[in-house]
Design an enzyme around this catalytic site. Sequence first.
Site, mmCIF file in Angstrom:
data_model
loop_
_atom_site.group_PDB
_atom_site.id
_atom_site.type_symbol
_atom_site.label_atom_id
_atom_site.label_comp_id
_atom_site.label_asym_id
_atom_site.label_seq_id
_atom_site.Cartn_x
_atom_site.Cartn_y
_atom_site.Cartn_z
ATOM 1 N N LYS A 1 1.087 -1.711 -0.334
ATOM 2 C CA LYS A 1 0.113 0.197 -0.107
ATOM 3 C C LYS A 1 0.491 0.786 0.168
ATOM 4 O O LYS A 1 1.825 1.341 0.723
ATOM 5 C CB LYS A 1 -0.759 0.085 1.511
ATOM 6 C CG LYS A 1 -1.959 1.151 1.663
ATOM 7 C CD LYS A 1 -2.584 1.936 2.809
ATOM 8 C CE LYS A 1 -2.926 3.374 3.161
ATOM 9 N NZ LYS A 1 -4.473 3.323 4.078
ATOM 10 N N GLY A 20 -8.499 9.104 9.482
ATOM 11 C CA GLY A 20 -8.565 9.182 11.073
ATOM 12 C C GLY A 20 -9.399 10.282 11.647
ATOM 13 O O GLY A 20 -10.107 10.183 12.746
ATOM 14 N N ALA A 65 -9.322 5.816 3.519
ATOM 15 C CA ALA A 65 -9.847 6.571 4.876
ATOM 16 C C ALA A 65 -11.254 7.563 4.968
ATOM 17 O O ALA A 65 -11.605 7.523 3.801
ATOM 18 C CB ALA A 65 -8.395 7.963 3.709
ATOM 19 N N GLY A 66 -10.698 8.112 5.942
ATOM 20 C CA GLY A 66 -12.233 8.977 6.149
ATOM 21 C C GLY A 66 -13.721 8.834 7.062
ATOM 22 O O GLY A 66 -14.374 8.302 7.313
#
Lengths: 271, 71
Positions: free
Chosen positions: A111, A172, A198-199
């Site tokens: 990643k 985060g 993410a998020g």
Amino acid sequence: MADQVTQTGQHQVPAVSPLVIAGETLASRLILGTGGFDRMDELAAACAVSGTSMVTVAMRRVDPSQQGSLIDTLDRAGVRILPNTAGCFTAREAVRTAELAREALETNWVKLEVIGDDRTLLPDAAELLDGAEQLVARGFTVLPYATDDPVLCRRLEDAGCAAVMPLGSPIGSGRGIANPINIALIAEQAGVPVVLDAGIGTASEAAQAMELGCDAVLLATAVSRAADPVRMAAAMRAGVEAGWLAHGAGRIPIRTWARASTTPEGMADLA
Amino acid sequence: MAPAISVNGTERDDLPAGLTVADLVVAHGLPAEGRGVAVAVDGEVVPRGQWPQVVIPEGAQVELVQAIQGG
């Protein structure tokens, strides 16, 4: 795969199909980050109830005071380990980190994370693309964490990345999908799997990602820092599955005005 | 006196000369088979199969990393 969750008469509801990245089959469309779990048993339980097939780890200098059993835990859970390049600010650092990870974990998969800013942790598009090109040339299977930019995602795909992983909102932050229009565009155009990364804060947002056409969801904090991580892991599994089914089912168009589902014909005269 | 090797940014004059990468890994309490662990000597990753043979040169900068929890 002819699996069915439900079959009633001629009506069949398919089981969620597996995710295929670079020719490898992953049973689950939920990828779990291992960051933020306070205890190994909680991480193991979250892996089990989420049904995840692949989890991310980071690479850091050995801390003699902290001999964890992370790899043992993940091996026991039977999940594939996807190392990341978290904390890297340049393509050069990211390539080095990926090479260390390849040796440590015997995997070509990475990643790719190249951030440009400490406060937002947003990707640095220029360094990201440079890093992706270098890693592809070195034989890596690259899954880049990207901004929700359809042009950048296309460039990453053209560079040979095995998937693209646009963000919903900053890492985060739990703010969900800030730009669903862009995510839908990316999903529409991509010739490689799209992983919303993410998020995500809660299960409805994981479902939304899948409804928008993403192939998978990657999340960590939403589970690991929930008040009950294991219960949230179960919720995320359900959310991803619900979103996948809804996307395939074909939602109704959005209308300005109401449209009765009951016919106006045959009303009794009660005036 | 020979220049000490540096491990993860710390000068280590407590380590004997002629140390191999495998010795270094074990000295840090890590499993000898090294799953989850990687070593770079002066910027070059040392393949695990070569750990027992590669002697860390005097004054080398060694990075000893492992997989940790992360998003």
